[in-house]
Design a protein around this motif. Structure first.
Motif, PDB file in Angstrom:
ATOM      1  N   SER A   1       0.835  -1.061  -0.162  1.00 31.67           N
ATOM      2  CA  SER A   1       0.005  -0.182   0.058  1.00 31.67           C
ATOM      3  C   SER A   1       0.966   1.237   0.106  1.00 31.67           C
ATOM      4  CB  SER A   1      -1.052  -0.042   1.129  1.00 31.67           C
ATOM      5  OG  SER A   1      -0.104   0.047   2.211  1.00 31.67           O
ATOM      6  N   ALA A   2       2.118   1.154   0.374  1.00 31.32           N
ATOM      7  CA  ALA A   2       3.098   2.339   0.560  1.00 31.32           C
ATOM      8  C   ALA A   2       3.781   2.397  -0.873  1.00 31.32           C
ATOM      9  CB  ALA A   2       3.981   2.085   1.368  1.00 31.32           C
ATOM     10  N   MET A   3       3.695   1.600  -1.902  1.00 33.65           N
ATOM     11  CA  MET A   3       4.255   1.828  -3.157  1.00 33.65           C
ATOM     12  C   MET A   3       3.474   2.875  -4.157  1.00 33.65           C
ATOM     13  SD  MET A   3       6.600  -0.719  -2.610  1.00 33.65           S
ATOM     14  CE  MET A   3       7.229  -1.708  -4.233  1.00 33.65           C
ATOM     15  N   LEU A   4       4.322   3.211  -5.239  1.00 27.36           N
ATOM     16  CA  LEU A   4       3.704   4.154  -6.237  1.00 27.36           C
ATOM     17  C   LEU A   4       3.597   3.361  -7.436  1.00 27.36           C
ATOM     18  CD1 LEU A   4       6.352   7.155  -5.564  1.00 27.36           C
ATOM     19  CD2 LEU A   4       4.014   6.778  -4.578  1.00 27.36           C
ATOM     20  N   VAL A   5       2.569   3.902  -8.490  1.00 31.58           N
ATOM     21  CA  VAL A   5       2.543   3.362  -9.662  1.00 31.58           C
ATOM     22  C   VAL A   5       3.684   3.272 -10.393  1.00 31.58           C
ATOM     23  CG1 VAL A   5       1.414   3.637 -11.873  1.00 31.58           C
ATOM     24  CG2 VAL A   5       0.104   4.056  -9.901  1.00 31.58           C
ATOM     25  N   GLU A   6       4.567   4.002 -10.260  1.00 38.51           N
ATOM     26  CA  GLU A   6       5.999   4.132 -10.957  1.00 38.51           C
ATOM     27  C   GLU A   6       7.185   4.312  -9.923  1.00 38.51           C
ATOM     28  OE1 GLU A   6       6.676   5.331 -15.370  1.00 38.51           O
ATOM     29  OE2 GLU A   6       7.297   6.853 -13.909  1.00 38.51           O
ATOM     30  N   GLN A   7       8.072   3.480  -9.825  1.00 36.54           N
ATOM     31  CA  GLN A   7       8.831   3.555  -8.610  1.00 36.54           C
ATOM     32  C   GLN A   7      10.428   2.978  -9.002  1.00 36.54           C
ATOM     33  OE1 GLN A   7       6.794   2.372  -5.158  1.00 36.54           O
ATOM     34  NE2 GLN A   7       8.784   2.617  -3.717  1.00 36.54           N
ATOM     35  N   PRO A   8      11.579   3.774  -8.739  1.00 41.49           N
ATOM     36  CA  PRO A   8      12.774   3.135  -9.116  1.00 41.49           C
ATOM     37  C   PRO A   8      13.050   2.044  -8.478  1.00 41.49           C
ATOM     38  CG  PRO A   8      13.029   5.125  -7.430  1.00 41.49           C
ATOM     39  CD  PRO A   8      11.591   4.670  -7.838  1.00 41.49           C
ATOM     40  N   ALA A   9      13.960   0.992  -9.277  1.00 42.37           N
ATOM     41  CA  ALA A   9      14.222  -0.228  -8.594  1.00 42.37           C
ATOM     42  C   ALA A   9      15.804  -0.191  -8.762  1.00 42.37           C
ATOM     43  CB  ALA A   9      13.728  -1.423  -9.357  1.00 42.37           C
ATOM     44  N   PRO A  10      16.588  -1.334  -8.406  1.00 39.32           N
ATOM     45  CA  PRO A  10      17.871  -1.314  -8.452  1.00 39.32           C
ATOM     46  C   PRO A  10      18.446  -1.141  -9.974  1.00 39.32           C
ATOM     47  CG  PRO A  10      17.322  -2.814  -6.699  1.00 39.32           C
ATOM     48  CD  PRO A  10      16.177  -2.220  -7.361  1.00 39.32           C
ATOM     49  N   HIS A  11      19.719  -0.879 -10.472  1.00 40.71           N
ATOM     50  CA  HIS A  11      20.308  -0.968 -11.669  1.00 40.71           C
ATOM     51  C   HIS A  11      19.478   0.033 -12.567  1.00 40.71           C
ATOM     52  CE1 HIS A  11      22.108  -4.208  -9.614  1.00 40.71           C
ATOM     53  NE2 HIS A  11      21.066  -4.881  -9.859  1.00 40.71           N
ATOM     54  N   GLY A  12      19.209   1.087 -12.050  1.00 46.01           N
ATOM     55  CA  GLY A  12      18.336   2.222 -13.021  1.00 46.01           C
ATOM     56  C   GLY A  12      17.126   1.846 -13.669  1.00 46.01           C
ATOM     57  N   THR A  13      16.567   0.581 -13.288  1.00 48.13           N
ATOM     58  CA  THR A  13      15.296  -0.067 -13.832  1.00 48.13           C
ATOM     59  C   THR A  13      14.190   0.696 -12.955  1.00 48.13           C
ATOM     60  OG1 THR A  13      16.430  -2.025 -14.006  1.00 48.13           O
ATOM     61  CG2 THR A  13      14.132  -2.128 -14.016  1.00 48.13           C
ATOM     62  N   ILE A  14      13.033   0.607 -13.819  1.00 50.96           N
ATOM     63  CA  ILE A  14      11.714   1.333 -13.267  1.00 50.96           C
ATOM     64  C   ILE A  14      10.892   0.135 -12.754  1.00 50.96           C
ATOM     65  CG2 ILE A  14       9.716   2.437 -13.974  1.00 50.96           C
ATOM     66  CD1 ILE A  14      11.501   4.061 -15.922  1.00 50.96           C
ATOM     67  N   ARG A  15      10.301   0.121 -11.826  1.00 48.68           N
ATOM     68  CA  ARG A  15       9.126  -0.690 -11.169  1.00 48.68           C
ATOM     69  C   ARG A  15       7.681   0.042 -11.957  1.00 48.68           C
ATOM     70  NH1 ARG A  15      10.229  -4.377  -6.407  1.00 48.68           N
ATOM     71  NH2 ARG A  15       7.857  -4.235  -6.462  1.00 48.68           N
ATOM     72  N   PHE A  16       7.189  -0.726 -12.452  1.00 52.90           N
ATOM     73  CA  PHE A  16       5.853  -0.064 -13.168  1.00 52.90           C
ATOM     74  C   PHE A  16       4.667  -1.088 -12.552  1.00 52.90           C
ATOM     75  CE2 PHE A  16       2.715   0.073 -16.974  1.00 52.90           C
ATOM     76  CZ  PHE A  16       2.166   1.044 -16.459  1.00 52.90           C
ATOM     77  N   HIS A  17       3.809  -0.461 -11.765  1.00 48.07           N
ATOM     78  CA  HIS A  17       2.672  -1.064 -11.044  1.00 48.07           C
ATOM     79  C   HIS A  17       1.400  -0.746 -11.427  1.00 48.07           C
ATOM     80  CE1 HIS A  17       5.787  -0.563  -7.568  1.00 48.07           C
ATOM     81  NE2 HIS A  17       6.221  -1.973  -8.277  1.00 48.07           N
ATOM     82  N   PRO A  18       0.974  -1.225 -12.696  1.00 47.63           N
ATOM     83  CA  PRO A  18      -0.162  -0.757 -13.338  1.00 47.63           C
ATOM     84  C   PRO A  18      -1.502  -1.108 -12.557  1.00 47.63           C
ATOM     85  CG  PRO A  18       0.436  -2.402 -14.697  1.00 47.63           C
ATOM     86  CD  PRO A  18       1.656  -2.347 -13.781  1.00 47.63           C
ATOM     87  N   MET A  19      -1.520  -2.396 -11.828  1.00 48.82           N
ATOM     88  CA  MET A  19      -2.543  -2.858 -11.054  1.00 48.82           C
ATOM     89  C   MET A  19      -2.687  -2.246  -9.512  1.00 48.82           C
ATOM     90  SD  MET A  19      -3.429  -4.474 -13.616  1.00 48.82           S
ATOM     91  CE  MET A  19      -4.954  -5.084 -13.010  1.00 48.82           C
ATOM     92  N   LEU A  20      -1.669  -1.458  -9.356  1.00 47.73           N
ATOM     93  CA  LEU A  20      -1.792  -0.895  -7.879  1.00 47.73           C
ATOM     94  C   LEU A  20      -3.027  -0.605  -7.258  1.00 47.73           C
ATOM     95  CD1 LEU A  20       0.495  -0.530  -5.572  1.00 47.73           C
ATOM     96  CD2 LEU A  20       0.542   1.822  -6.396  1.00 47.73           C
ATOM     97  N   ASN A  21      -3.886   0.306  -7.797  1.00 48.30           N
ATOM     98  CA  ASN A  21      -5.127   0.761  -7.212  1.00 48.30           C
ATOM     99  C   ASN A  21      -6.207   0.004  -7.639  1.00 48.30           C
ATOM    100  OD1 ASN A  21      -3.754   2.892  -5.670  1.00 48.30           O
ATOM    101  ND2 ASN A  21      -3.596   3.922  -7.699  1.00 48.30           N
ATOM    102  N   TRP A  22      -6.055  -1.116  -8.206  1.00 54.60           N
ATOM    103  CA  TRP A  22      -7.175  -2.114  -8.330  1.00 54.60           C
ATOM    104  C   TRP A  22      -7.607  -2.851  -7.442  1.00 54.60           C
ATOM    105  CZ3 TRP A  22      -8.733  -4.707 -13.653  1.00 54.60           C
ATOM    106  CH2 TRP A  22      -8.251  -3.876 -14.616  1.00 54.60           C
ATOM    107  N   SER A  23      -8.972  -3.014  -6.959  1.00 56.16           N
ATOM    108  CA  SER A  23      -9.470  -3.607  -5.814  1.00 56.16           C
ATOM    109  C   SER A  23      -9.756  -5.146  -6.063  1.00 56.16           C
ATOM    110  CB  SER A  23     -10.912  -3.177  -5.464  1.00 56.16           C
ATOM    111  OG  SER A  23     -11.794  -3.462  -6.277  1.00 56.16           O
ATOM    112  N   LYS A  24      -9.723  -5.737  -5.027  1.00 56.57           N
ATOM    113  CA  LYS A  24      -9.968  -7.356  -5.298  1.00 56.57           C
ATOM    114  C   LYS A  24     -11.302  -7.511  -6.031  1.00 56.57           C
ATOM    115  CE  LYS A  24      -9.297  -9.814  -1.553  1.00 56.57           C
ATOM    116  NZ  LYS A  24      -9.466 -10.453  -0.406  1.00 56.57           N
TER     117      LYS A  24
END
Length: 218
Positions: free
Chosen positions: A133-156
């Protein structure tokens, strides 16, 4: 994100020349992201982080789903053989140090994949745990990679509505009462009233394997 927004973001990444990949636990709820991606770009590789401890049903389901969705499946395994994944008393690490077991079999292998990609499309949802719940839709990851979380705000509810609407396949263990399926030694059926992930690593102060804690750049 809406599906059209997911498509736009992926097309933007590709226009920028970024190399994309996704991972999946191949639980039933994970299939929504895979189905959406298959409609946008079915050349994006799907990594199954094969710890060697998965239920056989999960491995078979992964192969079935990727064949049905026409997605390329990549089997990702640790380079450390199980014979070397033991503690000083000879016990396999999942029995004595599950955090290190997860590191060797999940986090460490995926870290190698991050080094050669630019965007990790990840299906976590904010309603799954406090950490997520503390994550963002787009967030930096190691090695300059981007974490992209398109389902982050989808409910069950949204997830299961999509599954029903598109008649997506179901993991066979759903019918046996499992709601959150990981490695077989660390997964149990939930008791009544348990939250989605509480039956994982039952009895331990552990709710994440490390993919969503160690592989995040703060």
């Amino acid at each position: 994100m809406e599906i059209n927004q997911i498509k736009e973001r992926i097309e933007q990444y590709k226009a920028e020349g970024k190399k994309l990949f996704t991972t999946s636990s191949f639980q039933t709820h994970s299939l929504v992201l895979l189905h959406i991606l298959s409609q946008i770009d079915n050349t994006i590789p799907v990594y199954l982080i094969n710890t060697g401890y998965h239920f056989p049903e999960t491995i078979a389901f992964a192969e079935q789903v990727c064949k049905q969705f026409k997605l390329p499946l990549v089997d990702l395994k640790s380079e450390t053989p199980k014979s070397m994944q033991r503690d000083t008393e000879g016990r396999l690490l999942f029995t004595s140090d599950p955090d290190y077991c997860c590191f060797m079999n999940k986090t460490q292998p995926l870290d190698v994949v991050l080094r050669v990609h630019d965007v990790w499309i990840n299906g976590i949802r904010a309603d799954q745990s406090k950490t997520r719940s503390a994550m963002l839709v787009e967030q930096p990851a190691p090695h300059g990679t981007i974490r992209f979380h398109p389902m982050l705000n989808w409910s069950k509810q949204q997830i299961w509505r999509y599954i029903k609407e598109h008649n997506l396949p179901r993991h066979t263990l759903d019918a046996k009462g499992y709601v959150s399926i990981g490695c077989e030694p660390c997964t149990r059926k939930p008791d009544p009233g348990m939250q989605e992930r509480e039956a994982r690593w039952y009895g331990l102060k552990k709710t994440e394997c490390g993919l969503h804690t160690d592989l995040v750049s703060r």
